[in-house]
Design a protein around this motif. Structure first.
Motif, PDB file in Angstrom:
ATOM      1  N   UNK A 119       9.055  15.825   7.180  1.00  0.00           N
ATOM      2  CA  UNK A 119       8.004  15.073   6.031  1.00  0.00           C
ATOM      3  C   UNK A 119       8.770  14.863   4.745  1.00  0.00           C
ATOM      4  N   UNK A 120       8.044  12.929   4.908  1.00  0.00           N
ATOM      5  CA  UNK A 120       8.632  12.847   3.122  1.00  0.00           C
ATOM      6  C   UNK A 120       7.303  12.746   2.477  1.00  0.00           C
ATOM      7  N   UNK A 121       7.458  13.207   1.154  1.00  0.00           N
ATOM      8  CA  UNK A 121       6.696  13.366   0.023  1.00  0.00           C
ATOM      9  C   UNK A 121       7.277  11.878  -1.208  1.00  0.00           C
ATOM     10  N   UNK A 122       5.934  11.504  -1.442  1.00  0.00           N
ATOM     11  CA  UNK A 122       6.896  10.402  -2.754  1.00  0.00           C
ATOM     12  C   UNK A 122       5.508  10.499  -3.809  1.00  0.00           C
ATOM     13  N   UNK A 123       5.869   9.530  -4.689  1.00  0.00           N
ATOM     14  CA  UNK A 123       4.537   9.175  -5.815  1.00  0.00           C
ATOM     15  C   UNK A 123       3.242   8.567  -4.651  1.00  0.00           C
ATOM     16  N   UNK A 124       1.594   8.517  -5.367  1.00  0.00           N
ATOM     17  CA  UNK A 124       1.651   7.274  -5.235  1.00  0.00           C
ATOM     18  C   UNK A 124       1.629   6.586  -6.220  1.00  0.00           C
ATOM     19  N   UNK A 125       1.630   5.311  -6.174  1.00  0.00           N
ATOM     20  CA  UNK A 125       1.713   3.685  -7.220  1.00  0.00           C
ATOM     21  C   UNK A 125       0.674   3.801  -7.913  1.00  0.00           C
ATOM     22  N   UNK A 126       0.229   4.802  -8.653  1.00  0.00           N
ATOM     23  CA  UNK A 126      -0.610   4.678 -10.019  1.00  0.00           C
ATOM     24  C   UNK A 126      -0.255   3.962 -11.008  1.00  0.00           C
ATOM     25  N   UNK A 127      -1.014   2.808 -12.014  1.00  0.00           N
ATOM     26  CA  UNK A 127       0.134   1.949 -12.882  1.00  0.00           C
ATOM     27  C   UNK A 127      -0.646   3.494 -13.963  1.00  0.00           C
ATOM     28  N   UNK A 128      -1.421   3.296 -14.614  1.00  0.00           N
ATOM     29  CA  UNK A 128      -2.077   3.805 -15.108  1.00  0.00           C
ATOM     30  C   UNK A 128      -2.412   5.284 -15.762  1.00  0.00           C
ATOM     31  N   UNK A 466       1.939  12.077  -2.168  1.00  0.00           N
ATOM     32  CA  UNK A 466       1.052  11.609  -0.366  1.00  0.00           C
ATOM     33  C   UNK A 466       2.667  12.156   0.544  1.00  0.00           C
ATOM     34  N   UNK A 467       2.386  12.468   1.254  1.00  0.00           N
ATOM     35  CA  UNK A 467       2.830  13.460   2.230  1.00  0.00           C
ATOM     36  C   UNK A 467       2.617  13.066   4.155  1.00  0.00           C
ATOM     37  N   UNK A 468       3.864  11.719   4.162  1.00  0.00           N
ATOM     38  CA  UNK A 468       4.019  11.654   5.948  1.00  0.00           C
ATOM     39  C   UNK A 468       4.891  12.706   6.426  1.00  0.00           C
ATOM     40  N   UNK A 469       5.191  13.071   7.603  1.00  0.00           N
ATOM     41  CA  UNK A 469       5.527  13.207   8.851  1.00  0.00           C
ATOM     42  C   UNK A 469       5.267  12.518   9.580  1.00  0.00           C
ATOM     43  N   UNK A 470       7.192  12.233  10.551  1.00  0.00           N
ATOM     44  CA  UNK A 470       7.408  11.299  10.751  1.00  0.00           C
ATOM     45  C   UNK A 470       8.394  12.054  11.750  1.00  0.00           C
ATOM     46  N   UNK A 471       7.807  11.775  13.316  1.00  0.00           N
ATOM     47  CA  UNK A 471       9.047  12.103  14.715  1.00  0.00           C
ATOM     48  C   UNK A 471       9.507  11.454  15.158  1.00  0.00           C
ATOM     49  N   UNK A 534      -8.480   0.028   0.930  1.00  0.00           N
ATOM     50  CA  UNK A 534      -8.739   1.401   0.043  1.00  0.00           C
ATOM     51  C   UNK A 534      -7.835   1.496  -0.646  1.00  0.00           C
ATOM     52  N   UNK A 535      -6.627   1.329   0.101  1.00  0.00           N
ATOM     53  CA  UNK A 535      -5.136   1.766  -1.284  1.00  0.00           C
ATOM     54  C   UNK A 535      -5.334   0.883  -2.246  1.00  0.00           C
ATOM     55  N   UNK A 536      -5.837   0.204  -2.817  1.00  0.00           N
ATOM     56  CA  UNK A 536      -6.272  -1.079  -3.952  1.00  0.00           C
ATOM     57  C   UNK A 536      -7.026  -0.749  -4.776  1.00  0.00           C
ATOM     58  N   UNK A 537      -8.348   0.532  -4.360  1.00  0.00           N
ATOM     59  CA  UNK A 537      -9.401   0.287  -4.641  1.00  0.00           C
ATOM     60  C   UNK A 537      -9.278   1.878  -5.118  1.00  0.00           C
ATOM     61  N   UNK A 538      -8.726   2.674  -4.572  1.00  0.00           N
ATOM     62  CA  UNK A 538      -8.521   3.602  -4.880  1.00  0.00           C
ATOM     63  C   UNK A 538      -7.159   4.128  -6.510  1.00  0.00           C
ATOM     64  N   UNK A 539      -6.251   2.604  -6.263  1.00  0.00           N
ATOM     65  CA  UNK A 539      -5.327   2.781  -7.611  1.00  0.00           C
ATOM     66  C   UNK A 539      -6.362   1.722  -8.436  1.00  0.00           C
ATOM     67  N   UNK A 540      -6.817   0.645  -8.091  1.00  0.00           N
ATOM     68  CA  UNK A 540      -7.897  -0.029  -8.845  1.00  0.00           C
ATOM     69  C   UNK A 540      -8.771   0.983 -10.086  1.00  0.00           C
ATOM     70  N   UNK A 541      -8.998   2.348  -9.265  1.00  0.00           N
ATOM     71  CA  UNK A 541     -10.212   3.100  -9.975  1.00  0.00           C
ATOM     72  C   UNK A 541      -9.547   3.478 -10.909  1.00  0.00           C
ATOM     73  N   UNK A 542      -8.320   4.342 -10.988  1.00  0.00           N
ATOM     74  CA  UNK A 542      -7.722   5.611 -12.029  1.00  0.00           C
ATOM     75  C   UNK A 542      -7.081   3.741 -12.392  1.00  0.00           C
ATOM     76  N   UNK A 543      -6.837   2.775 -12.710  1.00  0.00           N
ATOM     77  CA  UNK A 543      -6.245   1.626 -13.331  1.00  0.00           C
ATOM     78  C   UNK A 543      -7.543   1.706 -14.251  1.00  0.00           C
ATOM     79  N   UNK A 544      -8.754   1.914 -13.710  1.00  0.00           N
ATOM     80  CA  UNK A 544      -9.760   1.698 -14.717  1.00  0.00           C
ATOM     81  C   UNK A 544     -10.439   2.887 -15.519  1.00  0.00           C
TER      82      UNK A 544
END
Length: 577
Positions: A119-128, A466-471, A534-544
């Protein structure tokens, strides 16, 4: 003519429970099936269906992921004893004594082990988002842990041969009984730990009496769902003592008692510390790490967070505690560990003492280290490993593998990233109090579970990570690191669906990650572009400033925030596509 984007490769969808499932279904309707012509392989991993199928759906999920390569997993419930009783009452045809462990335990470990994923977990790059720093300096919080037993007094070594590890028990009859067996290869680490239940009870008496004497609210944290035969045994003993001897005194003094899984509790207390508390962490390995962190925070506090944190969690291989054999001793006797026919260790246990036997896979450790270095090199990250190598052979193998991988990369003219090996307690303190701008923190399974929840809570919430599981073979499973939001689900049900308060950011980001991966693998530029939008729309929504209630006051301009419910947030994201 359809305007939907055509996708050839199937996407595996693993459904879950409660409020997270309500959100997941709306996300799939709004952003997947209404916009894409895509084959979905859907598997119901809800707690009830895992029970009804006696765990078969977990096996089906692993097979589907290995066959198709990319999937999204939603959060599911891990039932406690009361919830299990309710489900069995609902399905009287089921025999509770004949259930497979996959029917009732969390499916997460089995899925990660099944696909060999880390598992790799990291922050979503929200700017706001500007998370308010919790006030820690001079908080009167004390961590209390056991001084004896557990992994601190374990026997651990590297297997000297390829063969079978057997855990044997010799009780009153004098006849050896095999409790458990597992295969190990030469060089694989294994570990046996036990706890004296009388020591656990004595600690519980001291712990609760101390809280009463010092008039502190009480917090207790263990991992009893995943390690039910070990942490669960300790919890039952400790809470039995509380109920019998201390509950009335605690309540008469107006003090509070809280039990929570240790990963969730650590996240809650570090990100929102009470003024005064006694925090009980009986497992001394975890307890010492949290004790050192709390002492550091009380003196220096938590600085403003300016860095994005990534954590890689070693969850493949043997799974450490999460893939362990754990159970209480049925009677007084002697435990013996036999490796390839040779007795390696023996110790006395008493009836009820919790027992834990765990191992890991040397090759899986190497795959994980390669994955860590590959990810760090690709994203220009510094790497900070956390290992207790000087006192545990179990951890020393990780250090040896790191050195070997570094040498192999150098011989192949591949420059490994900058890295450092430190104790896990130092790793945790650095991650919280002094994170470099772009760092990756690899940790073993249980540490990674706790550390990632703390980091996510400090970064905003588990819904902003976010959480990503990679084999090793390239199987990718994307998920949100949060749970099912039981409390929000109860409100949703009580209001007949009118109150839907849930931050779906992490689930939405997982969907976008999965679609992006599918698009890259089948060279589908339209799908890749949609995932990016889709990622940009998510981040832009929080930016707004359009946010759900859990992020209230956490943006850069709180006065301009617009609070919406789950559906309002999803509608706002959809309008920006």
């Amino acid at each position: 003519m359809s305007s939907k984007i055509t996708v050839d490769a199937p996407l595996v969808i693993l459904h879950g429970d409660e409020m997270a499932q309500v959100a997941f279904e709306k996300i799939l309707d709004t952003f997947v099936t209404s916009r894409l012509e895509i084959p979905l392989v859907e598997i119901d991993l809800s707690a009830e269906n895992r029970l009804v199928t006696n765990g078969q759906v977990v096996v089906d999920a692993v097979e589907a992921l290995k066959r198709h390569g990319v999937g999204i997993k939603n959060a599911g419930m891990t039932v406690n004893r009361a919830q299990l009783g309710e489900l069995l009452a609902k399905h009287p045809d089921l025999d509770g004594t004949k259930l497979h462990p996959l029917a009732t335990k969390s499916p997460n470990g089995a899925i990660r082990k099944g696909i060999g994923g880390n598992i790799t977990r990291e922050d979503i790059q929200f700017r706001n988002l500007k998370v308010k720093r919790p006030e820690w300096v001079d908080r009167d919080i004390v961590v209390d842990t056991m001084e004896v037993g557990g992994i601190k007094e374990s026997f651990n070594e590297l297997s000297r041969a390829t063969g079978i590890v057997k855990l044997m028990f010799v009780g009153a009859s004098g006849d050896p009984v095999e409790l458990h067996r597992r295969e190990v290869k030469k060089g694989d680490p294994w570990l046996l730990a036990t706890n004296d239940l009388e020591d656990v009870k004595a600690w519980a008496h001291r712990f609760f009496q101390r809280a009463i004497d010092e008039k502190r609210d009480i917090y207790l944290g263990l991992k009893d769902t995943v390690i039910s035969g070990y942490d669960g045994v300790m919890r039952a003993a400790i809470e039995g003592i509380y109920d019998q001897h201390y509950r009335e005194q605690v309540e008469a003094l107006g003090l509070a008692y809280f039990y929570e899984l240790i990963d969730a509790q650590a996240a809650r207390l570090v990100s929102n510390p009470p003024e005064r508390a006694l925090w009980g962490v009986p497992d001394n390995t975890t307890g010492r790490k949290l004790y050192k962190l709390v002492e550091q925070l009380k003196q220096y506090g938590i600085p403003d967070r300016k860095a994005q944190v990534s954590i890689s969690r070693m969850s493949a291989g043997g799974g450490d505690q999460y893939g362990s054999f754990n159970a209480p001793a049925e009677e007084d006797g002697i435990l013996k560990v036999i490796v390839d026919g040779e007795e390696k260790h023996a110790r006395h246990v008493r009836k009820g003492d919790p027992i834990l036997l765990m191992s890991n896979d040397h090759e899986a450790i190497k795959d994980w280290v390669l994955q860590v270095f590959r990810d760090a090199s690709r994203k220009s990250k510094e790497v900070y490993f956390g290992l207790k190598r000087e006192v545990m052979e179990y951890d020393e193998v990780f250090s040896t593998v790191i050195t070997d991988v570094r040498r192999e990369l150098a011989e192949a003219d591949t420059s490994p990233p900058s890295f450092m090996i430190m104790r896990p307690s130092s790793q945790l303190i650095k991650m919280i109090t002094d994170p470099p701008r772009n760092a990756l923190y690899p940790a073993q399974n249980l540490d990674g579970d706790i550390f990632s929840d703390i980091s996510a809570a400090l970064g905003g919430s588990l819904a902003t990570a976010s959480s990503i599981i990679e084999s090793k073979d390239g199987t990718m499973l994307f998920e949100a690191p949060h749970g099912t939001a039981h409390d929000l689900y109860l409100k949703y049900l009580e209001s007949d669906g009118k109150e839907a308060h849930f931050n779906s950011s992490a689930l939405l980001y997982a969907v976008a990650n999965a679609l992006e991966t599918l698009g890259e693998r089948e060279e589908n530029p339209a799908l890749v572009d949609y995932a990016h939008r889709l990622k940009a729309a998510l981040i832009d929504t929080v930016d707004a400033g359009i946010i759900t209630g859990d992020l209230k006051g956490k943006t850069n301009a709180p006065e301009s925030e617009t609070l919406v419910d789950m559906q309002g947030f999803l509608d706002a994201v959809a309008s920006r596509l």
